[in-house]
Design an enzyme around this catalytic site. Structure first.
Site, PDB file in Angstrom:
ATOM      1  N   ASP A 205       0.805  -1.222   0.000  1.00  0.00           N
ATOM      2  CA  ASP A 205       0.000   0.000   0.000  1.00  0.00           C
ATOM      3  C   ASP A 205       0.840   1.275   0.000  1.00  0.00           C
ATOM      4  O   ASP A 205       1.827   1.383   0.736  1.00  0.00           O
ATOM      5  CB  ASP A 205      -0.865  -0.023   1.270  1.00  0.00           C
ATOM      6  CG  ASP A 205      -1.829   1.136   1.361  1.00  0.00           C
ATOM      7  OD1 ASP A 205      -2.800   1.147   0.600  1.00  0.00           O
ATOM      8  OD2 ASP A 205      -1.600   2.036   2.190  1.00  0.00           O
ATOM      9  N   GLU A 279       1.783  -0.177  -4.853  1.00  0.00           N
ATOM     10  CA  GLU A 279       0.805   0.830  -5.232  1.00  0.00           C
ATOM     11  C   GLU A 279       1.387   2.227  -5.116  1.00  0.00           C
ATOM     12  O   GLU A 279       1.778   2.651  -4.033  1.00  0.00           O
ATOM     13  CB  GLU A 279      -0.438   0.749  -4.333  1.00  0.00           C
ATOM     14  CG  GLU A 279      -1.538   1.691  -4.787  1.00  0.00           C
ATOM     15  CD  GLU A 279      -2.226   2.441  -3.642  1.00  0.00           C
ATOM     16  OE1 GLU A 279      -1.651   2.545  -2.545  1.00  0.00           O
ATOM     17  OE2 GLU A 279      -3.333   2.932  -3.881  1.00  0.00           O
TER      18      GLU A 279
HETATM   19  O1  ISL Z   1      -7.142   7.017  -3.746  1.00  0.00           O
HETATM   20  C1  ISL Z   1      -6.277   7.625  -4.317  1.00  0.00           C
HETATM   21  C2  ISL Z   1      -6.621   8.334  -5.546  1.00  0.00           C
HETATM   22  O2  ISL Z   1      -7.992   8.356  -5.698  1.00  0.00           O
HETATM   23  C3  ISL Z   1      -4.897   7.667  -3.819  1.00  0.00           C
HETATM   24  O3  ISL Z   1      -4.484   8.952  -3.542  1.00  0.00           O
HETATM   25  C4  ISL Z   1      -4.774   6.798  -2.601  1.00  0.00           C
HETATM   26  O4  ISL Z   1      -5.285   7.452  -1.498  1.00  0.00           O
HETATM   27  C5  ISL Z   1      -3.356   6.463  -2.359  1.00  0.00           C
HETATM   28  O5  ISL Z   1      -2.803   5.993  -3.514  1.00  0.00           O
HETATM   29  C6  ISL Z   1      -3.191   5.394  -1.327  1.00  0.00           C
HETATM   30  O6  ISL Z   1      -4.194   4.454  -1.342  1.00  0.00           O
HETATM   31  C7  ISL Z   1      -4.047   3.397  -0.466  1.00  0.00           C
HETATM   32  O7  ISL Z   1      -3.694   3.817   0.845  1.00  0.00           O
HETATM   33  C8  ISL Z   1      -4.673   4.569   1.536  1.00  0.00           C
HETATM   34  C9  ISL Z   1      -6.044   3.921   1.516  1.00  0.00           C
HETATM   35  O8  ISL Z   1      -7.010   4.828   1.959  1.00  0.00           O
HETATM   36  C10 ISL Z   1      -6.423   3.440   0.139  1.00  0.00           C
HETATM   37  O9  ISL Z   1      -7.638   2.742   0.188  1.00  0.00           O
HETATM   38  C11 ISL Z   1      -5.302   2.568  -0.351  1.00  0.00           C
HETATM   39  O10 ISL Z   1      -5.581   1.972  -1.583  1.00  0.00           O
HETATM   40  C12 ISL Z   1      -4.169   4.719   2.947  1.00  0.00           C
HETATM   41  O11 ISL Z   1      -3.743   3.496   3.447  1.00  0.00           O
END
Ligand code: ISL
Ligand code: CA
Length: 552
Positions: A205, A279
């Protein structure tokens, strides 16, 4: 393929556990619900499932705020339930990939509680900093101008410790400090814990956020970010700033390569290659560095270009450009990947239009590399309707805007899966945590299983075609024959080849296969799918429905 190669061609299905299947009627999806549906996933042709976080958490960010990386959230089940899931998955040949959230814990984590109290060994587990003194007042300002991705200052004052801590996401998600070797070791131990339980790797993540510029190089302070100059933003918005001090730092890549080495130890230990997908929403150059260097292996950085660059208006030539961009930039010898949705983004039916769902699934599943499907995209689910009162996503709540909150809300793409026509779409017998989308009577799995021309049947056909040698190992050729016709060809000498043709127009179109210089290599043509008529080298493409054919 041997167990060390499986990942290169895997079809990975993302499960958002809270919304997949509820087994006990509390309105929240759970592990036993997933186990119940593994047979379905196996029949669909999925190779691996990636589970969004199932760990103990107060759920401010629905599991991405972790209290204990080694415990299961009680609403999702127990460790025994998890082991049952693993056993059943193994029996069916489905691999299980966990969500690793290394950037931050939840604020209920023991590490954070100890760090607040400066317990020896834990003082520097998080990013703590003094506030900036303001003249003529005892109050302080946050240490820098940094903004949370969910809006407003990324710094929160803690009165017990008397310092600010960094949170790139919600206030309850304090950022860990990777300049601490103890933190580095903790996160490796977490990975070993799950690998020893037999999981097949991790989706990592928010990797781009792992490090911030070192205050040691900036006079002991965290440096302000430069302004982006984006006129549509204000100082509370993430997009107000550029992120040169807080995203994709060199140190971050080193950690990813180290984790890759750790995972590689398991090839010998368990005879299986462990996958790592990272990600990051970032520019292409920053993305590609996650793949590794000439001397070190890295991760598979998620390719979000289908989400960001392909819209309802994209023509065939543009789609080809988007595909080619990743393939060209990718360092040689690495594995491509294609993401058609996730729990953070609007669904394909809304983003690209319901007419294009099959086309996008076909493109992702026929291209070389890993294909990642978010739950519900195989049946063409749409974003659900979630009122301000029903809104749960912190990113939406933080807008404080009952009118425009939906622009930021990720709830619509997280509504429960549509299993069938019954109450709550067969997801749960209780009141569901998010409302079920109102179109479930029309769009649901049971109906699509009975309908040979459904999104689901098409997806299932594709998943089967994906197992053919030409799609696993063959050459790829992608062509826009016009603005509306895109052809993906996969050929492997001596093997049956595969041809996928997408018709983006509203009209039937004739495609002369002889115009594809690859055709002389084709011996036999077998049509697959009810809408494909093969007429002497010409494929009749029916109205809006993408047609696919195997050719050998
Ligand atoms: O959601 C995004 C764009 O719409 C990104 O900015 C996202 O918040 C970011 O890439 C990280 O996402 C991940 O970590 C977050 C969590 O809220 C998301 O669901 C997850 O996919 C924090 O842990
Ligand atoms: Ca439940």
């Amino acid at each position: 393929a041997s167990d060390t190669e499986w990942w290169k061609t895997a079809l990975i299905y993302q499960i958002y556990p809270r919304s997949f299947k509820d087994s006990n009627g509390d309105g929240i999806g759970d592990l036993n619900g997933i186990t119940e549906k593994l047979v379905y996933l196996n029949q669909t042709g999925v190779d691996a499932i990636w589970l969004s976080p199932i760990y103990l958490s107060p759920m401010y960010d629905f599991g991405y705020d972790i209290t204990d990386y080694r415990k299961i959230a009680p609403e999702y089940g127990t460790m025994d339930d998890f082991k049952t899931l693993m056993t059943e998955a193994r029996r069916l040949g489905i691999r299980v990939i966990m969500d690793l959230v290394p950037n931050h814990t939840g604020n209920e984590s023991e590490w954070f509680q100890k760090s607040i109290r400066r317990e020896p060994g834990y003082e520097d587990y998080y990013i703590w900093a003094d506030g900036i003194k303001t003249e003529g007042s005892n109050d302080t300002k946050p240490p820098s101008n940094w903004v949370s991705t969910f809006r407003k200052s990324a710094w929160e004052y803690n009165s017990v410790r008397g310092q600010y801590y960094l949170h790139k996401f919600v206030i309850g998600q304090p950022d860990l400090n990777y300049r601490s070797t103890r933190v580095q070791q903790e996160m490796k131990d977490v990975q070993k814990f799950w690998l020893d339980l037999g999981v097949s790797g991790f989706r990592v993540d928010a990797i781009n956020h792992l490090y911030e510029s070192n205050p040691a190089n900036f006079g002991g302070r965290y440096p302000d970010e430069p302004l982006s100059g984006n006129p549509n933003t204000n100082p509370d918005d993430y997009e107000y700033l550029n992120h040169i001090h807080t995203e994709n730092l060199n140190e971050t890549y080193e950690v990813v390569y180290d984790w890759r080495d750790l995972l590689d130890e398991y090839i010998e230990l368990q005879g299986e290659y462990k996958i790592m997908m990272t990600e990051a929403y970032a520019d292409l150059d920053s993305m590609m560095r996650y793949y590794g260097t000439s001397t070190r292996n890295g991760s598979i950085p998620f390719n979000f270009s289908f989400l960001g660059d392909i819209t309802k208006d994209s023509d065939a030539r543009h789609i080809k450009t988007v595909i080619d961009k990743w393939m060209t930039y990718m360092p040689s010898g690495r594995t491509a990947n294609w993401v058609n949705g996730n729990h953070d983004q609007s669904r394909m039916a809304n983003r690209q239009g319901v007419d294009r769902v099959d086309a996008m699934n076909m493109i992702a599943l026929l291209l070389p590399g890993v294909a990642i499907t978010y739950q519900g995209e195989e049946i063409g689910m749409t974003d659900g309707e979630v009122s301000w009162e029903e809104t749960k996503d912190p990113q939406a709540c933080n807008t404080d805007d009952p009118v425009n909150y939906w622009k930021k809300s990720r709830d619509p793409n997280r509504t429960p899966f549509h299993w069938d026509n019954s109450t709550n779409a067969g997801f749960s017998t209780g009141k569901t945590w998010l409302p079920v989308a109102s179109n479930y009577h029309k769009v649901n799995l049971a109906e699509q299983i009975n309908n040979t021309k459904s999104h689901y049947q098409f997806y299932k056909d594709l998943a089967a075609i994906r197992k053919m040698a030409a799609v696993k190992y063959g050459d790829v050729d992608t062509r826009a024959l016009s603005e509306t016709v895109l052809v993906v060809t996969r050929l492997l000498p001596g093997e049956q080849g595969v041809l996928g043709i997408v018709n983006l127009s509203d009209e039937d179109q004739y495609v002369d296969l002889t115009s594809l210089r690859l055709i002389p290599r084709v011996i036999k043509v077998r049509a697959v799918g009810a809408n494909c008529d093969n007429v002497k080298g010409t494929l009749l493409i029916k109205n809006k429905i993408p047609v696919n054919a195997h050719c050998a």
